[in-house]
Design an enzyme around this catalytic site. Structure first.
Site, short mmCIF file in Angstrom:
data_model
loop_
_atom_site.label_atom_id
_atom_site.label_comp_id
_atom_site.label_asym_id
_atom_site.label_seq_id
_atom_site.Cartn_x
_atom_site.Cartn_y
_atom_site.Cartn_z
N ALA A 182 -9.84 -17.07 24.65
CA ALA A 182 -10.94 -17.06 23.67
C ALA A 182 -12.28 -16.63 24.27
O ALA A 182 -13.33 -16.89 23.67
CB ALA A 182 -11.08 -18.43 23.03
N ALA A 183 -12.25 -15.95 25.40
CA ALA A 183 -13.50 -15.59 26.05
C ALA A 183 -14.37 -14.70 25.17
O ALA A 183 -15.59 -14.92 25.04
CB ALA A 183 -13.22 -14.89 27.38
#
Length: 300
Positions: free
Chosen positions: A245-246
């Site tokens: 989910a960066a």
């Protein structure tokens, strides 16, 4: 004291089914994993949670299924401070993402849209929720017609539209014409333009959108606009545990920083710090930092 940005997110909610392995399997290969988790996710929900934890006043617009995953997804958003009053429940299954994470922090993902496939337009009240926001965040895990309606509504009502073009796919000119800020990663930028060099891709994309940020993973981010501004901001160097989910963490934090009126270099650095914190932890929404953590990371 900075103002609290009002942000609407029109996008997907998925339950992430995550398997952790030493090495991802090749085609036809079976490997043994060391751990399995179910974690609330979806690019829309991820960006909503990231923005709320970073200090935004966030409304989620989308759909979950009439199943246990739907209940858990709604609960996870609410627990993070996201307003779920515009998140509708539809018959059938919620969206799921089947994710394999290896020991290098890399991932491979299969998304099954489920309820997200029903978001082909706005429900009554959605347009008003968009109008009440300062920024609308969009991604491509709901049908393209739904994304287009949301972008046009934001443009008509004077709301800034930020589009993450993921999963990468060809985009109609009428959608790009309604986008204020495009935030692809370097692979998505290459897919949209056919140019693998991010700087060349940026120049090509500026013919279609007025402002863009290309995220470059551990190399940071590249900002460009039609006024001639070109800026590269490095990313903090950290050991990646899970990069799932960066990008969504970056966009959510960025929306808050820009909504607070921060200058672009400061906003990019702050969003990069949030993303760096997220990759050091497992999971998607579970890895996203609170505002105080981001501030402490930037100013230790």
């Amino acid at each position: 004291m900075r103002p609290t940005p009002r942000i609407a997110v029109l996008g997907s909610t998925n339950m992430d089914l995550v398997a952790y392995v030493a090495k991802a399997p090749d085609r036809g290969e079976t490997v043994t994993g060391r751990e399995f988790r179910t974690i609330p996710g979806g690019k829309g929900a991820n960006q909503a949670i990231a923005a709320a934890r970073a200090g935004g006043d966030v409304t989620m617009i989308g759909a979950v299924g009439a199943d246990d995953f739907g209940v858990r997804l709604r609960g996870a958003l609410g627990e993070s401070g996201v307003d779920t009053g515009r998140l509708r429940t539809v018959e059938g299954a919620s969206g799921t993402a089947h994710i394999v994470v290896d020991d290098e922090g890399g991932n491979a993902i299969v998304v099954v849209p489920g309820a997200n496939a029903t978001v082909t337009g706005l429900a009554p009240g959605d347009a008003e929720a968009i109008e009440a926001a300062r920024t609308l965040l969009l991604q491509l895990e709901i049908p393209l017609e739904g994304v287009l309606v949301g972008a046009r509504t934001a443009r008509e009502r004077g709301v800034r539209t930020v589009l993450t073009p993921a999963p990468a796919q060809p985009l109609p000119p009428e959608l790009l014409a309604a986008v204020d800020l495009l935030v692809p990663n370097e692979h998505e930028a290459a897919a949209l333009t056919g140019r693998t060099d991010p700087h060349e891709a940026a120049e090509a994309l500026l013919e279609q959108v007025p402002e863009l940020i290309i995220t470059l993973g551990s190399a940071g981010s590249l900002y460009a606009d039609r006024s001639g501004t070109r800026l590269t901001v490095p990313a903090p160097q950290v050991k990646a545990v899970d990069t799932t989910a960066a990008g969504d963490t970056f966009v959510g934090a960025l929306a808050v920083a820009l909504g607070e009126g921060r200058a672009v270099p400061e906003a990019l650095a702050w969003a990069s710090a949030a993303a760096a914190l997220s990759v050091g932890r497992p999971g998607a929404s579970a890895s996203m930092p609170a505002r105080a953590e981001i501030d402490a990371f930037v100013r230790p």
